[in-house]
Design a protein around this motif. Structure first.
Motif, mmCIF file in Angstrom:
data_model
loop_
_atom_site.group_PDB
_atom_site.id
_atom_site.type_symbol
_atom_site.label_atom_id
_atom_site.label_comp_id
_atom_site.label_asym_id
_atom_site.label_seq_id
_atom_site.Cartn_x
_atom_site.Cartn_y
_atom_site.Cartn_z
ATOM 1 N N UNK A 1 0.854 -1.187 -0.010
ATOM 2 C CA UNK A 1 0.161 -0.007 0.207
ATOM 3 C C UNK A 1 0.737 1.135 0.024
ATOM 4 N N UNK A 2 2.086 1.160 0.802
ATOM 5 C CA UNK A 2 2.775 2.472 0.588
ATOM 6 C C UNK A 2 3.319 2.605 -0.809
ATOM 7 N N UNK A 3 3.622 1.453 -1.547
ATOM 8 C CA UNK A 3 4.341 1.589 -2.960
ATOM 9 C C UNK A 3 3.195 2.444 -3.946
ATOM 10 N N UNK B 1 -3.055 4.074 5.124
ATOM 11 C CA UNK B 1 -3.858 5.131 5.802
ATOM 12 C C UNK B 1 -3.172 5.685 6.795
ATOM 13 N N UNK B 2 -1.923 5.328 7.255
ATOM 14 C CA UNK B 2 -1.255 6.161 8.308
ATOM 15 C C UNK B 2 -0.050 6.942 7.594
ATOM 16 N N UNK C 1 0.448 11.825 -1.050
ATOM 17 C CA UNK C 1 -0.746 12.399 -1.779
ATOM 18 C C UNK C 1 -0.591 12.318 -3.237
ATOM 19 N N UNK C 2 0.804 13.021 -3.678
ATOM 20 C CA UNK C 2 1.121 13.250 -4.864
ATOM 21 C C UNK C 2 1.149 11.667 -5.438
ATOM 22 N N UNK C 3 1.719 10.703 -5.006
ATOM 23 C CA UNK C 3 2.013 9.445 -5.363
ATOM 24 C C UNK C 3 0.598 8.860 -5.763
ATOM 25 N N UNK C 4 -0.492 9.038 -4.804
ATOM 26 C CA UNK C 4 -1.700 8.582 -4.946
ATOM 27 C C UNK C 4 -2.338 9.054 -6.034
#
Length: 437
Positions: free
Chosen positions: A58-60, A65-66, A73-76
């Motif tokens: 999920x970090x990738x 969520x944490x 945010x830019x990554x998402x």
């Protein structure tokens, strides 16, 4: 019913008050969550021990969520933009190309599949607070566990979560790698000794797109975009899917703990020697069994309500995409197009596996819920004190109604639902195939 539950709680509080007067040290270690044993127990960190691999995935893609930094945010935003733009560029091909029935089906067979990536990504992106709440609820329930055996059960199901994540991540990596190699597989096998740009363009993955540029000139950028979508999508569907599956597995673990507490409370030796201490101990254990059963049901219902709309959309898109890709397999097999055949076969395998795992998880919830009912029914409850029998009646009343994963009251997630969805997909494929003849 409300008055009955309040009466049970009142009786339980009275028994706790009586037990405080006469319990010994050994019994308090077994049944009291505030005991010194409980205080000295090493706590389990759910998100760093049971969901550590999910956290990395999920970090990738910027969905942990944490993690709320500007970079995440830019990554998402970037990941979501890449996934969405790829579907848009497939639809734009309908503008520049003559639309025939075969061409439309070819476009929608791929766009529906890649739309699954967008739905899954958006499902976690807009519901970040729900994902965080799920992890915090699991951590809270874990912190309340007071027995070494119960902690061992919880750890065991946490290990099941990690194993499933490893297996499905490995499958996703292999699938993405195969899809990446499809454009150049003739070169790898030695059937083509040299591939220039025009040949490479003709051998790209059979996904029709329109970028409104010279595709021969920007072929490498187009391949880069396609490969980025494949890998981001593979991580997305694996990370989000295993996260939800992990929540279901932990719910099964909580049901197992409830079952264990019932069995421990109604042991034969205790029932053969009913005294004040045994009576209070039985009452406490049955109460804790009811509590953790209630928390498990509340936890899984919260998960369903948080993603209910996305689940409905996923079911619909999976059925449509499965039908269209099965049809694409038959068409490309008859034309001898090996690359497109393998690609659509890969799509079908991914959708089929995803539907099966989701419905199998729902079936396990049904089985575990039924098992608790069977345990409560088969123990020697008739030898227990009257107020304990009343508490067991609560479990029997809950178990008399089938508890499972029900999406919007339309789909009861189970193996029967999987068979129904597969049958529906096959029926739609038959209709499309018949119309094309």
């Amino acid at each position: 019913m409300t008055k009955f539950i309040l009466k049970i709680r009142y009786e339980f509080k009275n028994t706790l008050f009586e037990e405080e007067k006469g319990r010994d040290r050994g019994e308090s270690l077994l049944i009291s969550p505030q005991s010194s044993f409980y205080a000295s127990t090493v706590m389990i960190c759910v998100k760093s021990q049971h969901f550590d691999l999910n956290r990395i995935l999920l970090l990738a893609i910027g969905l942990w969520p944490y993690q709320k930094s500007k970079f995440s945010q830019l990554q998402a935003t970037l990941c979501f933009g890449i996934l969405t733009s790829f579907v848009v560029f497939q639809f734009t091909a309908l503008i520049t190309t003559k639309c025939t029935a075969d061409f439309i089906i070819k476009i929608f067979s791929s766009t529906t599949f890649f739309s699954l990536y967008i739905i899954k990504y958006n499902m976690f992106w807009i519901n970040t607070h729900h994902v965080r709440n799920l992890l915090e609820q699991l951590q809270y329930i874990c912190n309340e566990l007071k027995d070494e055996n119960e902690l061992a059960i919880f750890k065991k199901y946490g290990n099941y979560t990690r194993c499933c994540t490893v297996i499905f991540t490995s499958f996703a990596i292999c699938s993405a790698f195969i899809a990446t190699l499809l454009p150049i597989w003739p070169q790898i096998l030695g059937t083509v000794l040299y591939i220039n740009e025009s040949q490479l363009q003709s051998q790209t993955i059979q996904i029709v797109t329109e970028y409104f540029v010279d595709q021969q000139k920007y072929i490498y950028l187009i391949i880069l975009h396609t490969n980025a979508v494949i890998y981001i999508g593979a991580i997305t569907i694996t990370a989000t899917g295993t996260m939800i599956l992990g929540c279901v597995i932990h719910t099964c673990g909580l049901f197992t703990i409830a079952n264990y507490r019932i069995e421990q409370a109604m042991r034969t030796k205790i029932l053969e020697n009913i005294n004040l201490n045994n009576r209070n101990m039985i009452c406490k254990k049955i109460f804790y069994a009811i509590e953790i059963h209630r928390k498990a049901m509340k936890f899984i219902n919260f998960m369903l309500s948080s993603f209910e709309g996305s689940f409905l959309l996923l079911i619909a898109i999976c059925v449509i995409s499965l039908s269209l890709n099965i049809f694409a397999i038959f068409c490309n097999a008859s034309l001898g197009n090996k690359e497109a055949f393998i690609l659509h076969l890969l799509f079908v395998l991914v959708i089929f596996l995803y539907m099966f795992i989701a419905n199998y998880a729902g079936q396990e919830i049904l089985n575990y819920g039924t098992h608790i009912y069977s345990t409560a029914y088969n123990v020697r409850w008739y030898n227990a004190p009257l107020h304990v029998q009343k508490m067991i009646l609560l479990i029997l009343q809950r178990g008399s109604k089938t508890f499972g994963l029900n999406v919007a009251g339309l789909f009861a997630i189970s193996l029967e639902c999987f068979a129904m969805l597969t049958k529906a997909s096959t029926s739609y494929f038959t209709v499309i195939y018949t119309m094309q003849q």
